[in-house]
Design a protein around this motif. Structure first.
Motif, PDB file in Angstrom:
ATOM      1  N   ALA A 176     -31.616 -38.157   3.142  1.00  0.00           N
ATOM      2  CA  ALA A 176     -31.501 -39.246   2.174  1.00  0.00           C
ATOM      3  C   ALA A 176     -30.956 -40.506   2.843  1.00  0.00           C
ATOM      4  O   ALA A 176     -31.425 -41.618   2.575  1.00  0.00           O
ATOM      5  CB  ALA A 176     -30.594 -38.819   1.013  1.00  0.00           C
ATOM      6  N   ARG A 177     -29.994 -40.318   3.751  1.00  0.00           N
ATOM      7  CA  ARG A 177     -29.445 -41.504   4.437  1.00  0.00           C
ATOM      8  C   ARG A 177     -30.505 -42.153   5.320  1.00  0.00           C
ATOM      9  O   ARG A 177     -30.623 -43.384   5.382  1.00  0.00           O
ATOM     10  CB  ARG A 177     -28.235 -41.097   5.289  1.00  0.00           C
ATOM     11  N   VAL A 178     -31.312 -41.324   6.008  1.00  0.00           N
ATOM     12  CA  VAL A 178     -32.347 -41.872   6.892  1.00  0.00           C
ATOM     13  C   VAL A 178     -33.426 -42.577   6.068  1.00  0.00           C
ATOM     14  O   VAL A 178     -33.866 -43.680   6.398  1.00  0.00           O
ATOM     15  CB  VAL A 178     -32.951 -40.754   7.755  1.00  0.00           C
ATOM     16  N   ARG A 179     -33.849 -41.931   4.958  1.00  0.00           N
ATOM     17  CA  ARG A 179     -34.868 -42.549   4.105  1.00  0.00           C
ATOM     18  C   ARG A 179     -34.412 -43.876   3.542  1.00  0.00           C
ATOM     19  O   ARG A 179     -35.209 -44.763   3.275  1.00  0.00           O
ATOM     20  CB  ARG A 179     -35.198 -41.615   2.945  1.00  0.00           C
ATOM     21  N   GLY A 180     -33.118 -44.009   3.340  1.00  0.00           N
ATOM     22  CA  GLY A 180     -32.580 -45.246   2.801  1.00  0.00           C
ATOM     23  C   GLY A 180     -32.631 -46.403   3.780  1.00  0.00           C
ATOM     24  O   GLY A 180     -32.316 -47.532   3.425  1.00  0.00           O
ATOM     25  N   GLY A 181     -33.040 -46.133   5.017  1.00  0.00           N
ATOM     26  CA  GLY A 181     -33.205 -47.210   5.986  1.00  0.00           C
ATOM     27  C   GLY A 181     -31.943 -47.549   6.741  1.00  0.00           C
ATOM     28  O   GLY A 181     -31.877 -48.570   7.426  1.00  0.00           O
ATOM     29  N   ALA A 182     -30.929 -46.684   6.645  1.00  0.00           N
ATOM     30  CA  ALA A 182     -29.619 -47.043   7.192  1.00  0.00           C
ATOM     31  C   ALA A 182     -29.496 -46.807   8.699  1.00  0.00           C
ATOM     32  O   ALA A 182     -28.569 -47.291   9.319  1.00  0.00           O
ATOM     33  CB  ALA A 182     -28.540 -46.237   6.477  1.00  0.00           C
ATOM     34  N   ARG A 183     -30.438 -46.076   9.311  1.00  0.00           N
ATOM     35  CA  ARG A 183     -30.349 -45.728  10.730  1.00  0.00           C
ATOM     36  C   ARG A 183     -28.991 -45.142  11.106  1.00  0.00           C
ATOM     37  O   ARG A 183     -28.317 -45.635  12.023  1.00  0.00           O
ATOM     38  CB  ARG A 183     -30.609 -46.951  11.628  1.00  0.00           C
ATOM     39  N   PRO A 184     -28.554 -44.096  10.411  1.00  0.00           N
ATOM     40  CA  PRO A 184     -27.243 -43.513  10.726  1.00  0.00           C
ATOM     41  C   PRO A 184     -27.233 -42.809  12.082  1.00  0.00           C
ATOM     42  O   PRO A 184     -28.274 -42.343  12.551  1.00  0.00           O
ATOM     43  CB  PRO A 184     -27.052 -42.481   9.604  1.00  0.00           C
ATOM     44  N   GLU A 185     -26.058 -42.749  12.692  1.00  0.00           N
ATOM     45  CA  GLU A 185     -25.844 -41.866  13.847  1.00  0.00           C
ATOM     46  C   GLU A 185     -25.497 -40.499  13.273  1.00  0.00           C
ATOM     47  O   GLU A 185     -24.506 -40.342  12.570  1.00  0.00           O
ATOM     48  CB  GLU A 185     -24.649 -42.348  14.677  1.00  0.00           C
ATOM     49  N   LEU A 186     -26.284 -39.499  13.569  1.00  0.00           N
ATOM     50  CA  LEU A 186     -26.055 -38.186  12.976  1.00  0.00           C
ATOM     51  C   LEU A 186     -25.693 -37.180  14.062  1.00  0.00           C
ATOM     52  O   LEU A 186     -26.397 -37.046  15.054  1.00  0.00           O
ATOM     53  CB  LEU A 186     -27.312 -37.711  12.246  1.00  0.00           C
ATOM     54  N   SER A 187     -24.599 -36.463  13.850  1.00  0.00           N
ATOM     55  CA  SER A 187     -24.222 -35.402  14.772  1.00  0.00           C
ATOM     56  C   SER A 187     -25.143 -34.208  14.564  1.00  0.00           C
ATOM     57  O   SER A 187     -25.856 -34.110  13.553  1.00  0.00           O
ATOM     58  CB  SER A 187     -22.779 -34.983  14.519  1.00  0.00           C
ATOM     59  N   VAL A 188     -25.139 -33.288  15.520  1.00  0.00           N
ATOM     60  CA  VAL A 188     -25.905 -32.050  15.387  1.00  0.00           C
ATOM     61  C   VAL A 188     -25.546 -31.361  14.067  1.00  0.00           C
ATOM     62  O   VAL A 188     -26.422 -30.920  13.317  1.00  0.00           O
ATOM     63  CB  VAL A 188     -25.611 -31.126  16.590  1.00  0.00           C
TER      64      VAL A 188
END
Lengths: 328, 328
Positions: B183-195
């Motif tokens: 959901a965060r990625v779809r929102g366009g936020a380009r989050p840094e995501l840990s494994v």
């Protein structure tokens, strides 16, 4: 940048502006300039340094333009410009009148072959990326069904139709895919969907002074072809709200292929776009394909081409070895 | 069918069976037979009419096999078979050890060039379709970030690891992408995501007699590399439940590219697969690409290839003109 791919823009509306912005995001490209049918002094580029020329200034420039991106419209501009420029330049265009693609292809192909140029037609996202996914879907799951949904998106043609209704002072129309229909398709059911079941339409309308809201609503929702086959909602808003909330050009949609690899195994492939700006995204697609067209030209692949003819790796600035190492 | 593309299968596990089924769904193809390292009489094909041969029977068959689909494993089979068969046949394989793709490519390429054959390596959905979408994403939205999520899917490697834990009589492991991360990625936020933030792991375990559930759970969730970096849930079930509810091999996932075409315009491209059967879908991909490999062979394109080198239209049984008319 030395050795950069030299791009030129023919036509400077929303799409041309998008191409100017997109070239700026690709360090392996440089922008030769904007070529316009307007007076060059009337055109204000996004970047103050971008040269602006009259369209006739393209004469004799074929030696210093690697790819000319045609940013005119499909109705009046491209049927003339497409073949004419393909005789002299490698070109990319976004011709999107689906029914006329075969004849347009033939017209461009004849000129591009005669001139030894590569001309990619009907590029963008639909036709374009969506088309690729329709081909992949059929080829990967031959026992299946393909569904294309558009939206949520601003439709230029339908917005124009709304604005022509007597009593309408301004307005926009959004095409919205039916959530219920998408859920059924994602479920692997391969439903038969009527036009009405696939999409709904939503209008935001500013009434003219003394106009009757219910009369306007009726005129919109019963309009043949444009609205009568759909469930249409009409919202009445103020001119301020229209300007504030409806100035963007979002669009997108889904191509979903639902199929079976055996009687008891269903498989679903889904491709989706959620676009903040339709013309800017379309422009980005044209620019990436301009890189491929440049390479096809260098490889001597003359003639009209479509996205179906372009190996995916040719879109990337990376080498084949880099792509295999980093992205495969 | 006269003129059909003649396919042969080397190796007959889940993937080989999927290829046999997929060839049956493509009327422009015929199946020469299954070639196995087992005793041919021990192999029972899906279709009673499918010929089964020993692998050595491939000797001298290069004249009547258009494409040989290699259905062995990436660890032990393909590093040997890939180069060896590419010297004598057009091949397609699903080599999926990402880190070793460059050296595998080189080994196959040398043999395929020497033999004048076309060998498509690392085909399937990841590597394969997902890789294509990673390339498209970068090329179309250079100012952006790409996210690959896998699942909900049965992981063979992690299931094997679970089954090796003392006290475990049987079990499977599912990799599940985090809904919140998607959901965060779809929102366009380009989050840094840990494994840990990208995927969770879910195990369904049958305990051995007298085994201690908490001890087994601890051994699983703390297993280095496999589980310790993830949030893992262990469900204890009966042998009957395992057999009844966990016999399928679902998989899938998403490749999402989130980018900007200008400071205020975000664009999101999403490619998703929901697969009822991972091996059957992978097999369908190999078979569609076998069509393209046959054409590349006829066009004299010798050497190792990847999905990045294949124009989308070459996957389809339809002609270029049909594709432009029907699907563009």
């Amino acid at each position: 940048m030395s050795g950069a791919i030299r791009i030129a823009i023919a036509g400077y509306g929303n799409l041309g502006r998008g191409v100017e912005a997109a070239v700026g995001k690709n360090p392996d490209m440089s922008l030769v300039g904007i070529f316009t049918r307007r007076s060059p002094q009337d055109v204000v580029p996004l970047q103050p340094g971008t040269p602006v020329f009259g369209i006739d200034a393209l004469d004799g420039r074929d030696g210093d333009i690697d790819v000319l991106i045609l940013c005119g419209g499909s109705k009046d501009d491209l049927p003339v410009q497409g073949p004419a420029f393909a005789a002299r330049f490698n070109t990319v265009d976004s011709f999107d009148t689906h029914a006329r693609i075969p004849e347009y292809f033939d017209a461009v192909d004849a000129q591009a072959r005669a001139g030894g140029r590569t001309a990619l037609i009907a590029c963008g996202w639909d036709p374009g990326l969506f088309s690729i996914n329709r081909v992949f879907g059929e080829a990967l799951l031959p026992d299946g069904a393909t569904y294309t949904f558009w939206g949520r998106g601003l439709s230029q043609g339908h917005s124009d139709a709304v604005r022509r209704v007597p009593g309408v002072a301004g307005g926009v129309q959004y095409t919205i895919p039916s959530e219920e229909a998408i859920a059924r398709v994602r479920g692997g059911a391969r439903p038969e969907l009527s036009v009405r079941e696939r999409h709904v339409r939503e209008c935001y309308v500013v009434l003219a002074q003394d106009a009757d809201a219910e009369q306007v609503r009726q005129a919109i929702v019963s309009m043949p072809h444009y609205f009568d086959q759909y469930d249409t909602t009409v919202h009445f808003i103020s001119a301020e709200e229209l300007a504030r909330d409806h100035g963007a050009m979002p669009h997108g949609g889904f191509v979903i292929r639902s199929g079976n690899t055996s009687a008891d195994q269903a498989q679903v492939i889904e491709y989706g776009l959620a676009l903040g700006s339709n013309p800017q995204f379309t422009a980005s697609v044209l620019v990436a394909y301009a890189r491929a067209v440049h390479r096809m030209g260098l490889a001597g692949q003359a003639g009209a081409k479509t996205v179906f003819d372009v190996p995916p790796g040719w879109l990337s600035p990376k080498s084949a070895a880099e792509l295999r190492r980093e992205l495969l």
